[in-house]
Each structure stands twice: as structure tokens, then as C-alpha cells.
Design an enzyme around this catalytic site. Structure first.
Site, short mmCIF file in Angstrom:
data_model
loop_
_atom_site.label_atom_id
_atom_site.label_comp_id
_atom_site.label_asym_id
_atom_site.label_seq_id
_atom_site.Cartn_x
_atom_site.Cartn_y
_atom_site.Cartn_z
CG HIS A 55 8.27 -2.26 -1.30
ND1 HIS A 55 8.21 -2.49 0.06
CD2 HIS A 55 9.38 -1.51 -1.50
CE1 HIS A 55 9.23 -1.89 0.66
NE2 HIS A 55 9.95 -1.29 -0.28
CE LYS A 90 -6.03 -6.02 3.97
NZ LYS A 90 -4.62 -6.25 4.33
NE ARG A 91 -4.66 3.84 -0.72
CZ ARG A 91 -4.01 4.87 -1.23
NH1 ARG A 91 -3.10 5.50 -0.52
NH2 ARG A 91 -4.29 5.30 -2.44
CE LYS A 117 -3.54 -3.26 -0.67
NZ LYS A 117 -2.46 -3.84 0.16
CB THR A 120 3.21 -4.05 7.41
OG1 THR A 120 2.55 -3.05 6.64
CG2 THR A 120 4.56 -4.34 6.81
CE LYS A 145 1.37 -1.65 10.87
NZ LYS A 145 0.94 -0.72 9.80
C1 26Q Z 1 4.60 5.03 -8.32
C2 26Q Z 1 4.70 5.92 -9.38
C3 26Q Z 1 3.96 7.09 -9.40
C4 26Q Z 1 3.13 7.37 -8.35
C5 26Q Z 1 3.03 6.50 -7.28
C6 26Q Z 1 3.75 5.32 -7.27
C7 26Q Z 1 3.63 4.39 -6.14
C8 26Q Z 1 3.45 4.86 -4.84
C9 26Q Z 1 3.32 3.99 -3.78
C10 26Q Z 1 3.69 3.01 -6.32
C11 26Q Z 1 3.57 2.14 -5.25
C12 26Q Z 1 3.39 2.63 -3.96
C13 26Q Z 1 3.24 1.79 -2.78
C14 26Q Z 1 3.43 0.49 -2.74
C15 26Q Z 1 3.23 -0.27 -1.51
O1 26Q Z 1 2.81 0.26 -0.50
N1 26Q Z 1 3.54 -1.57 -1.51
C16 26Q Z 1 3.38 -2.36 -0.30
O2 26Q Z 1 4.61 -2.36 0.40
C17 26Q Z 1 4.48 -2.98 1.66
C18 26Q Z 1 5.78 -2.83 2.39
O3 26Q Z 1 6.74 -3.67 1.85
C19 26Q Z 1 4.06 -4.42 1.51
O4 26Q Z 1 3.82 -4.95 2.79
C20 26Q Z 1 2.78 -4.54 0.67
O5 26Q Z 1 2.51 -5.90 0.41
C21 26Q Z 1 2.97 -3.79 -0.64
O6 26Q Z 1 1.76 -3.78 -1.37
#
Ligand code: 26Q
Length: 766
Positions: A325, A505-506, A511, A613, A617
């Protein structure tokens, strides 16, 4: 039995009350149980069926508020509405029920949409994850700075879950044993007989606290280690697209996959099939690297069952698939070897065997190494073993193939596939946009709810006067609802004749909320000086949470809140501009924002957003995208036609070229007004309460070798141009035609389509 009686029965059973006497929490539990009971036979049937299944293992499932979606999908929503009404209760009371925010953002919400879609298209996909006691923090603002509070979602009860104690597993770390207790939720599809399961594991001490030992040392030690067990599923890590290589996070990941693999293997053994046939009955999809330890864990368990490492590896290679991702280097998970060896030594030994096996296959190319520089590279481990590796949008998969994982792609070209993300049209059109849903259904029937491609039938009405008029009315209605909600929650009144320009978004530098903020200051200054004219009144709306430890993101939140104060309190701007940063942006807030947006801001630096995503929406709800050629924006523009969106900015190729020799100051020299805006960060015109936040932003834009790393200044001119063009075209006949084209052409972005793609290209289930 009629529904009223049923509901009263459940209320009597749970609370010894009639529904008239129930408070909101009780009502919520009663109506949720009704939905669960309604699907219980189908749930049993799906659970016990012998079909080949896929397990979607994910550290996050951002399921949000389930009550409306589950009642709707079970076909009960309208009847429950009526039944409650006959008791003098408005079903909207459930708006009070807080979201289950067991995820951060895109990746977690995607997992939730996928489960809902799989149940709907009758694909046997079960979710496996963690039952965090506290979900993503609740956000408030103190003086414009983000403040975080614990998210105690369970205070509403957890009526959709059943605890299956008897299927608990024991997870062993070198220094402790932990009990993994499963909580199962039925995943209710729309108009479907398939009811899948979301299984979330909760960590508990293996032995519950022994009161007899209370006052001796052993008892005290035990109590401490009890706490250590509970700690594992206590809280969701609030990071999104950044790493946090902490022991507790490692424990969470291993806890999740060990419980899931043991559970699976125990059931598999009972069925009596040979281990060599595992992948004919069960496969797993790994949602990013977070569950990748499932691979060495399964191999470890198979070796314990008497298989050789080689035999176990052959099985694992057919059983696992991996979704990436993110492209950002800093987000790719790496775990220190010593740490793994210390806490999960048996798993680490398997990883070493995998490394040896890999090195036999590909000689001396450090790019592939699983273990390098005393670190285990989780993505390399995943790619080496997985049967298929996928990106989440076309452009993203291309970047994985040609850049991030290029060497792997050359070694195993057939492993790499694309599956473009999607969102569920039940939650993201049928439920969140009642007004437009009704109009669409009037025109083409309600087949679109299950087959979103059918929306194409409204394309021929894109120039129809009457339909345009009703589309316009729907948008106006949704804007009114949102305006009231924002007034109630944020205390700011947005006139509904304003353009609603929304970025939700986050909060992350890539971003580029900062670029949006700078553009607002630019327009503000331009209006004051009279160099920007004919500007249609606009409300710039933001919603975003920052990871609590992400300093720059927090500075940007403070900046936007400060700009909001400046603009909203300037009488000259009263009829021209508003700026609002909504607090505690979450799934339920998104539902209200997405249906009321006039423009959708999707402005990441090209090459950074794997897919996005939220962009989908908005499109489904008929909102034109103001965006870069990044992630799924590319496919949105392709489907809707570039002329129906406002696409601007550097392409991936141009970004890479420019980055070779980038000088952000050049853009300030070219545009004095932009220079003035950037200088306003440090010249005293914006007050950051002495925090140094704005100086930090200023430096991040202009100084050091990472100056303006995400090219806010390089893309600024084309961004402003697109934004002002959008402003100029807003409200015209052409504008509403664009909106309708967007909805009409959004069929591809249903997660039903994504699930069918996964099934055809990767899973090959029924
Ligand atoms: C990793 C290690 C330790 C703690 C947290 C994490 C961690 C947690 C969440 C690393 C990444 C995430 C989230 C990533 C994320 O949301 N990526 C998004 O995924 C979406 C679905 O595929 C995409 O649409 C977005 O582009 C992408 O940023």
C-alpha cells in the site's frame, strides 16, 4: 412475529425492559442484535461450508458505525425505522453511537469495504485482526493545536460480536505466554446469503489472576505480567504511512498472526486433509507487511507437525499473497534481527532459513535480501514467498514493478498484478447520500446498489435539464445538513451558497494539506489586493488527524486553524471565504462530507499516494476532483474524462526529473504574491502562540537538502490556476453536467469490482 414484538423481546431479554424504556445505548444493542439474529442461520451455513476460503489478515479494520449498514444490508432498515417510529423513536438517535475506529485511514477502511463487498458478491472472505480496546484517538483542538484523547469505543457495547472463548489460542513469546480470545462479527452483505466472519483477537493473561496469591511476591509478579498481556491489544498504533519499530507493535503483529495460524491449522487438522493440500482449502491475503510474520509462523507450525522446511515452504508459497500500500521508503517495515531473536526466536530461525533458501535462488544481490544490515526486510520476505504481489492502483503497481521492487519483478514477472482499490457503494452512496440515491433509483431502478456499473445509464441525463435540477437540489440539501452539523460541532456557520471545497484524509506532508493552506492565504491576499476578482464565495473545509508524534503534521494543523481564525474573523471576507478544520474527522464525518462536496481535493505529489479511496467516494457522489495525476486519480480522470475534472501539476516523470536539481526559491522569485504568503509564516502576521510551528514549516519549505520535499511550491502555480478555474466554472450548467458524468462513470470504483478482480487474478474461489 412482527418486528415490534421481536424488538421488544430482545429488549426484555437483554435489559428486562420494553423498547420505550430503553436509552440510546440499549436501543442500539437491541437493534444490532436483531440484525445478528436475522442472519444467524446464513452465518452458520457460511461458517461451516467446505468451500475454499480466503483469510484477509490485517492489523486494521476501520469498520466505523455498523448499525445502519448492517440493518440496510440485512434488508431491515426501513422496517426498523418504522417500528421505532411507532414507539416515538427516530432512528437518527444512532448518530450518537461512536465509530469503531479500529484503523487509521485508507488501509483499514479498505479492509472494511472489502469484507462488506465480498459478503455481497458472495465470495468467502474472512477477516482476521486485532480487537483493540482503544481505537484511533479522538481529536480535539486546544488553541488550534491537536489534542488526543482515548477512544473508548466499547462503552457502547459490542453487540455485533460474539466471543468464542472455546476457540482461544495460546501465543508464546520468549518471555511470556498470552491467551488469544476470538471475537467474531458476522459480515453482512447486501441482499446476500453469504455471511462471512470478521475475527478479532483479544489478548488476555493465560491464567487469570489468582487471589490466593495476592499478598505474596509471586502474586504481584503475576499481576504485572497479566498487565503485560492486556497491553498487547490495548491500543491501535496511531501511525499512518510511518514506521514505529517498537516491541509492543511487534508483539501485536505476532500475536495476531500466531493466533490466526494456530486457529486455522487446528481446524484444518480436524478435517483430515493432507498438509500438502492446504492452499486448495485456505489461502491468506496479507494487508501490507503488518501480518507478514504469518509466513514464518505457518512454516514453523508445519515443521512442528513433522514437515521439512522445504515442504513447508512449498505450501506457504501457494498459500500467501501480499498487497503493498505504499511506496515511501520510510514506511516499509523493517525489524531489527536481535529484537526478533530475543522475543520470537523460533520464528526468527525460520526467517534465517528463508534467507538461506533465497540466497541459493538468487546469488549475491543485496537488493533481495530478507536480512540485511541486521534488519529483517518484511516486504522482501513477503515477496519472496507470496504467490501474488499486488499494488492498489495502476500507476502504483507500475511504480512497484519499475522502481520499488524492480529487481523482484525481473525475477518473478508473473507474481506482480494490479488490483485497483474500490469502496462499497452501500455505505458511500446508498446510505450516505439518501437524496441522490433516491433520484438515481427513480431514473434507473435500484440495480446500481449491487452493480455500480449500471450508473452509466444516468450518463445520458448529464445534459437533461430536469435531472440536473434535481441533482442540484440533492447537493443543496446535503450541504444544508452538513452546514448544520458543522455549526453544531465546530461552532462555525458556513452559508450553503458557498462552494464547499473539501480535503479530508490523514495529515501527511505528501498529501500536501500545506499546499492547500498556502493557496488559501494566496487567494485571501489576492482578494484583499484586488488582484483576484470574480471569486465565488468558498468554504475551504479540512478534516484530518495527525499521528501524535508527527511534528510537522501537527504544525500544519496549527497553521490551518490559524488561517481559519484570520479569515473567519475578517469582516471583509464575510461574504467571500470561510475556512474550517473539522475536529475528530472519522468515517461517520466522512459520510456527511463526501455527499456535500462541490470539489474534492486530491493533491498529493505525483508518485506518492498509492491509490487513495476518498477520491473514489467523492467521485461516486458526483464531485469533480481537483487533483494531481497520482494514485487512482489517474483512473478517475480516465473513466470520467479529464474534461470532467480539474487535473493539474507535475506527473511522476516530471517529479523525478525536477527532483534531480530542485530549487524551491525559484518559484518565490517568479511569483511575488506567493513569496509574500510564504514570508507571512515568519513575519509576524500569523501567530503560532510562540510555538515555533510556523518557522518550522517555513524552514521545511526553503532550507536544507529536503527543502520543499513534496514540491508544494513547484506545483503551486498550476494548482492555483486549476483552483481558480474550478471556482469560475462552479454552479454553471457545465458544472452540473460534469458532476453527473462523474457519478455515471464511477462504476469501476465499487469495491465489488475490486473483490471480483482479486478473485479472478489471485484467489480463484468459487
Ligand atoms: C506500521 C508499523 C508500525 C505502526 C504502524 C504502521 C502503519 C500503519 C498503517 C503503516 C501504514 C499504515 C497505513 C497505510 C495506509 O493507509 N496506506 C494507504 O492505503 C490505502 C489503501 O490501499 C491507499 O489508498 C492509500 O494511498 C495509502 O496511503
Amino acid at each position: 412475529m412482527n418486528l415490534n414484538d421481536k424488538i421488544n423481546d430482545i429488549a426484555a431479554m437483554l435489559y428486562g425492559k420494553s423498547i420505550k424504556e430503553c436509552d440510546t445505548k440499549e436501543l442500539y444493542n437491541v437493534c444490532s442484535k436483531l440484525a445478528v439474529m436475522n442472519v444467524s442461520k446464513d452465518w452458520d451455513a457460511t461458517r461451516n461450508s467446505e468451500m475454499k476460503k480466503c483469510g484477509y489478515i490485517s492489523a486494521e479494520f476501520l469498520i466505523g458505525r455498523l448499525i445502519y449498514a448492517n440493518l440496510y444490508n440485512a434488508g431491515l432498515l426501513e422496517d426498523v425505522k418504522k417500528a421505532l417510529k411507532s414507539n416515538g423513536i427516530d432512528i437518527n438517535v444512532f448518530e450518537e453511537v461512536e465509530d469503531a475506529a479500529l484503523g487509521n485511514g485508507g488501509l483499514g477502511r479498505l479492509a472494511a469495504c472489502f469484507l462488506e463487498s465480498a459478503a455481497t458478491v458472495e465470495v468467502p472472505l474472512d477477516g482476521y485482526g486485532l480487537r483493540y480496546h482503544f481505537g484511533l484517538f479522538k481529536q480535539s483542538f486546544l488553541n488550534g493545536f491537536q489534542n488526543e484523547e482515548a477512544d473508548d469505543w466499547l462503552k457502547w457495547g459490542d453487540p455485533f460480536s460474539v466471543c468464542r472463548d472455546s476457540e482461544s489460542q495460546i501465543v508464546e513469546f520468549a518471555d511470556m505466554k498470552v491467551l488469544a480470545v476470538p471475537y467474531d462479527m458476522p459480515v453482512i452483505g447486501y441482499d446476500s446469503k453469504v455471511v462471512n466472519t470478521l475475527r478479532l483477537w483479544e489478548a488476555r493473561p493465560v491464567e487469570s489472576f489468582d487471589f490466593k496469591l495476592f499478598d505474596d511476591m509471586k502474586g504481584v509478579e503475576k499481576a504485572i505480567s497479566n498487565n503485560k498481556a492486556y497491553e498487547i491489544t490495548n491500543v491501535l498504533y496511531p501511525n499512518d504511512n510511518t514506521l514505529e519499530g517498537k516491541i509492543l507493535r511487534l508483539r501485536q503483529e505476532y500475536f495476531m498472526v500466531s493466533a490466526t495460524m494456530q486457529d486455522f491449522l487446528a481446524k484444518y487438522k480436524k478435517k483430515g486433509y493432507p498438509f500438502s493440500e492446504i492452499s486448495e482449502h485456505q489461502i491468506f491475503q496479507l494487508n501490507d507487511t503488518h501480518p507478514v510474520l504469518a509466513i514464518p509462523e505457518l512454516i514453523r507450525l508445519l515443521i512442528l507437525e513433522g514437515l521439512s522446511f522445504e515442504e513447508a515452504l512449498v505450501i506457504a508459497r501457494k498459500t500467501f499473497n501480499f498487497t503493498n500500500h505504499t511506496i515511501m521508503g520510510e514506511a516499509l517495515e523493517r525489524w531489527n534481527s536481535d529484537l526478533l531473536y530475543k522475543y520470537i526466536p523460533e520464528v526468527y530461525k525460520v526467517i534465517v532459513m528463508l534467507e538461506e533458501s533465497l540466497r541459493k535462488e538468487v546469488k549475491f544481490d543485496a537488493k533481495y535480501y530478507i536480512i540485511n544490515n541486521q534488519e529483517v526486510h518484511m516486504a522482501n520476505l513477503a515477496i519472496y514467498v507470496s504467490s501474488r504481489v499486488n499494488g492498489v492502483a495502476k500507476i502504483h503497481t507500475d511504480i512497484l514493478k519499475n522502481d520499488t521492487f524492480k529487481k523482484w519483478y525481473m525475477l518473478y514477472p508473473d507474481k506482480f498484478v494490479n488490483v485497483t482499490n474500490g469502496v462499497t457503494p452501500r455505505r458511500w452512496l446508498a446510505l450516505n447520500n439518501e437524496a441522490l440515491s433516491k433520484e438515481i433509483t427513480k431514473l434507473i431502478g435500484n440495480g446500481w446498489v449491487k452493480h455500480l456499473d449500471k450508473l452509466d445509464e444516468i450518463d445520458s441525463y448529464a445534459n437533461n435539464k430536469a435531472f440536473k435540477e434535481s441533482f442540484k437540489k440533492c447537493r443543496a440539501k446535503n450541504k444544508e445538513l452538513l452546514s448544520d452539523y458543522i455549526y453544531k460541532h465546530e461552532g462555525i456557520r458556513i452559508p450553503t451558497n458557498f462552494i464547499f471545497d473539501i480535503q479530508i484524509k490523514r495529515l501527511h506532508e505528501y498529501k500536501r494539506q500545506l499546499m492547500n493552506a498556502l493557496s488559501i492565504l494566496y487567494i485571501y491576499a489576492g482578494l484583499k489586493k484586488g488582484v483576484i476578482t470574480n471569486f465565488k464565495p468558498t468554504a475551504f473545509i479540512f478534516g484530518a488527524k495527525s499521528a501524535p508524534g508527527y511534528y510537522m503534521a501537527k504544525c500544519i494543523i496549527k497553521l490551518i486553524n490559524t488561517i481559519a481564525d484570520l479569515v473567519n474573523n475578517d469582516p471583509e471576507m464575510d461574504k467571500l471565504m470561510k475556512v474550517v478544520f473539522v475536529s475528530n474527522y472519522n468515517v461517520s464525518y466522512a459520510e456527511r462530507l463526501v455527499c456535500a462536496a462541490d470539489f474534492s481535493e486530491q493533491i498529493s505529489m505525483a508518485g506518492m499516494e498509492a491509490s487513495g479511496t476518498g477520491n473514489m467516494k467523492f467521485m461516486i457522489n458526483g464531485t469533480p476532483t481537483l487533483g494531481t495525476l497520482d494514485g487512482a486519480n489517474v483512473e478517475i480522470a480516465q473513466e470520467a474524462g479529464r474534461e470532467n475534472n480539474y487535473i493539474f501539476g507535475l506527473t511522476v516523470g516530471e517529479v523525478n526529473e525536477l527532483k534531480k536539481n530542485y530549487n524551491p526559491r525559484k518559484y518565490l522569485e517568479m511569483d511575488p504574491l506567493l513569496n509574500e504568503v510564504v514570508e507571512s509564516l515568519v513575519d509576524g502576521s500569523l501567530d503560532d502562540n510562540g510555538s515555533g510551528a510556523f518557522k518550522a514549516i517555513y524552514h521545511s519549505l526553503l532550507d536544507g537538502d529536503r527543502a520543499d520535499y513534496y514540491l508544494c511550491l513547484a506545483d503551486f502555480a498550476s494548482y492555483i490556476e486549476a483552483k481558480l478555474l474550478a471556482n469560475n466554472e462552479y454552479g454553471t450548467d457545465k458544472y452540473y453536467t460534469m458532476c453527473i458524468h462523474n457519478t455515471a462513470k464511477s462504476g469501476k470504483f465499487s469495491s465489488d469490482r475490486s473483490i471480483n478482480d482479486y478473485n479472478e487474478r489471485i484467489w480463484h474461489l468459487k
